[in-house]
Design an enzyme around this catalytic site. Structure first.
Site, short mmCIF file in Angstrom:
data_model
loop_
_atom_site.label_atom_id
_atom_site.label_comp_id
_atom_site.label_asym_id
_atom_site.label_seq_id
_atom_site.Cartn_x
_atom_site.Cartn_y
_atom_site.Cartn_z
N TYR A 82 -9.20 0.31 -5.06
CA TYR A 82 -8.58 -0.96 -4.67
C TYR A 82 -8.06 -1.77 -5.86
CZ TYR A 82 -8.69 -0.77 0.32
OH TYR A 82 -8.40 -0.44 1.62
N GLU B 138 -6.15 -5.68 4.76
CA GLU B 138 -6.61 -4.37 4.28
C GLU B 138 -7.60 -4.55 3.13
OE1 GLU B 138 -3.89 -1.67 2.08
OE2 GLU B 138 -4.15 -0.42 3.84
N THR C 266 -4.39 5.12 7.21
CA THR C 266 -3.37 4.77 6.23
C THR C 266 -2.41 5.93 5.99
OG1 THR C 266 -4.91 3.26 5.18
CG2 THR C 266 -3.03 3.95 3.86
N CYS D 288 -3.80 7.32 -1.77
CA CYS D 288 -5.10 7.39 -2.47
C CYS D 288 -6.21 7.96 -1.60
CB CYS D 288 -5.53 6.00 -2.94
SG CYS D 288 -4.18 5.00 -3.50
N GLU E 269 -0.36 1.97 9.02
CA GLU E 269 -1.65 2.33 9.60
C GLU E 269 -1.38 2.78 11.03
OE1 GLU E 269 -4.20 1.77 7.50
OE2 GLU E 269 -3.10 0.47 6.12
N HIS F 232 -13.05 5.31 -3.17
CA HIS F 232 -11.97 4.53 -2.56
C HIS F 232 -12.13 3.03 -2.84
CE1 HIS F 232 -8.32 4.41 -0.49
NE2 HIS F 232 -8.76 3.74 0.56
N CYS G 157 -5.48 -1.03 -6.82
CA CYS G 157 -4.07 -1.08 -6.37
C CYS G 157 -3.66 -2.52 -6.10
CB CYS G 157 -3.88 -0.24 -5.12
SG CYS G 157 -4.77 -0.85 -3.67
N CYS H 269 0.86 -1.19 0.00
CA CYS H 269 0.00 0.00 0.00
C CYS H 269 0.90 1.24 0.00
CB CYS H 269 -0.89 -0.02 1.25
SG CYS H 269 -1.73 1.53 1.58
#
Ligand code: SF4
Length: 485
Positions: A296, A446, A192, A105, A257, A292, A298, A101
């Site tokens: 993901y 996550e 995050t 974002c 986090e 969001h 990502c 991560c």
């Protein structure tokens, strides 16, 4: 505001120094997170968002209508569907480059959601949040800052709304109002990349009732603002960063986090973007989570790394041509592209809002995130299948470096004759890192709980599944005529 003029990842890293944040990790205060070996990999991952903007400008920057210059895409407001799609393409690339991560974002999705929501609040309530937000965005773009979006409250007793909690601090709220601004109390969980950010935007986490005005606060404050404490979350195997480089699996990059505690931190009037308009909290939460949830994709970039690692260990073991091995790699690819396909479809289906900013398709965004909650676990299972049991029984780097046991391990841990034992150990540690270790935090858990746990997407999917319309289609083809009298 200090002019940071950040250009490179290294400039960004230097901008984090000397901020005197109140950060705790494993019971100790961390005076300089940049130099902390457990925290540094997460800072490196964020730094890639700066370097990518220089390396692949078309992908990771955009022309800003506010500054008239190219700005980092993470700070840009998308005003057509293609720009929403490019966010996803950039996210996949960064997942490929970091295998974790990269944290930036949340701020991008918060700005894009707030842009349209503040416009709509102003239209109905004659407030001036939208102009304030535009001014803030312009400043952020000019300084190329990192913005952390802080939404998830700690929530206390889940059966009770914010106003019924025994302790009002279970949801972030205004503790005091002055002519100059507001003070806020409460805590945001799972934040995050917050310590790696320059600014935080706090937002409510759920639809609020009309009497919950003190909880309907959206505003920005610098990460180093007085009254903020950060407690860094543990990650599986995070102390491997203190051991050998092989042991870390991915020594350079990780996610981050933390729990953020606000003890009467101050937000001045010019940085408040919602203050008591409870009827707009649902719109904000839905728009932010839609953005969001399709962010993901990502995980498809990280999935590319995992597929590459699984194919490499099969190759090092000498079984890369076996048909069942190829089939598992095909299955991993099929699953990974399903994440990407649903996310990017949500972006392509973006529609314009009255502010001029584009909003992705909310149904497809929720489908994307729901797929992510399952697919990554199946991908991890397949990768572990291909890796074999040595993944969890392999001796340590210290034993491999030892004069006594090193030569034995060199001999007995070798797979294919022409592949160095160390390469085989390294790729196994990377698979461990992604599926059980430090970056499994980002790749698996996550994926399950980030941007809302699975049930949150199912509720949104249920709201938008148009069952009545679909029943009409079926009944028409079946020749059913119904009178509703
Ligand atoms: Fe970005 Fe993915 Fe990390 Fe969310 S989980 S901040 S979308 S990289």
């Amino acid at each position: 505001m200090k002019d940071r003029k950040i250009l490179t990842g290294e400039d960004y890293i230097q901008s984090l120094r000397g901020r005197k944040l109140k950060v705790f990790l494993m019971g100790e205060q961390v005076n300089e997170p940049v130099d902390h070996p457990v925290m540094r990999p997460s800072i490196n991952a964020m730094a890639r968002t700066y370097d990518l903007a220089l390396e692949e400008s078309d992908l990771a920057t955009a022309m800003s209508p506010f500054t008239g210059e190219r700005v980092n895409r993470f700070l840009h407001i998308a005003t057509n569907a293609e720009e929403v799609v490019l966010q996803n393409k950039m996210q996949r690339r960064l997942g490929q480059l970091t295998g974790t991560c990269f944290q930036r974002c949340v701020g991008m999705d918060a700005l894009n959601a707030l842009y349209s929501v503040t416009y709509e609040i102003d239209a109905q309530r004659h407030t001036s949040y939208h102009a304030r937000l535009k001014e803030f965005i312009q400043q952020m773009q000019y300084h190329n800052t990192v913005i952390g979006g802080a939404m998830t409250d700690v929530k206390g007793d889940r059966s009770k709304p914010p106003s019924q909690q025994a302790d009002p601090d279970m949801y972030l709220h205004i503790s005091k109002r002055t002519k100059e601004g507001v003070y806020i109390r409460g805590a945001k969980a799972h934040q995050t990349g917050c310590i790696n950010s320059h600014w935080l935007i706090v937002m409510p986490t759920l639809r609020l009732q009309p009497d919950e005005v003190d909880y309907a606060i959206v505003g920005a404050l610098p990460v180093e603002a007085e009254g903020i404490t950060y407690v860094v979350g543990r990650q599986s195997c995070d102390t491997r960063s203190l051991e050998g480089e092989i042991e870390a699996g991915n020594a350079e990059f990780s996610g981050q986090e933390a729990l953020i505690i606000f003890e009467d931190a101050f937000i001045p009037n010019n940085l408040i973007f919602m203050n008591g308009e409870t009827e707009f909290t649902a719109m904000l939460v839905e728009r932010f989570t839609a953005f969001h949830r399709r962010s993901y994709v990502c995980k498809s970039g990280v999935g590319d790394v995992l597929i590459g690692a699984a194919a490499t260990i099969a190759d090092y073991n000498g079984v890369e041509k076996a048909s069942h091995i190829r089939d598992k790699l095909v299955e991993m690819t099929l699953l990974n592209e399903t994440i990407y396909a649903t996310g990017i479809a949500a972006s392509y289906q973006s529609q314009v809002t009255s502010s001029g900013a584009y909003l992705c398709d909310e149904l497809l965004a929720n489908v994307c995130k729901q797929q992510v909650t399952r697919i990554t676990y199946e991908m991890a299972r397949l990768a572990q299948d291909l890796a074999g049991g040595l993944l969890v029984t392999m001796p340590s780097e210290a034993d491999y470096r030892s004069v006594e046991t090193g030569p034995m391990l060199e001999k007995y841990l070798r797979g294919r004759e022409d592949v160095p034992t160390e390469s085989r150990m390294r790729i196994l540690r990377l698979i461990e890192n992604l599926t059980l270790g430090r970056n499994a935090v980002g790749y698996l858990t996550e994926s399950l709980h980030g941007a809302g746990s699975p049930q949150a997407q199912r509720i949104q999917i249920q709201r938008q599944m148009q069952l009545e319309f679909k029943q009409q289609l079926a009944k028409k083809l079946a020749g059913i005529e119904e009178s509703r009298s």
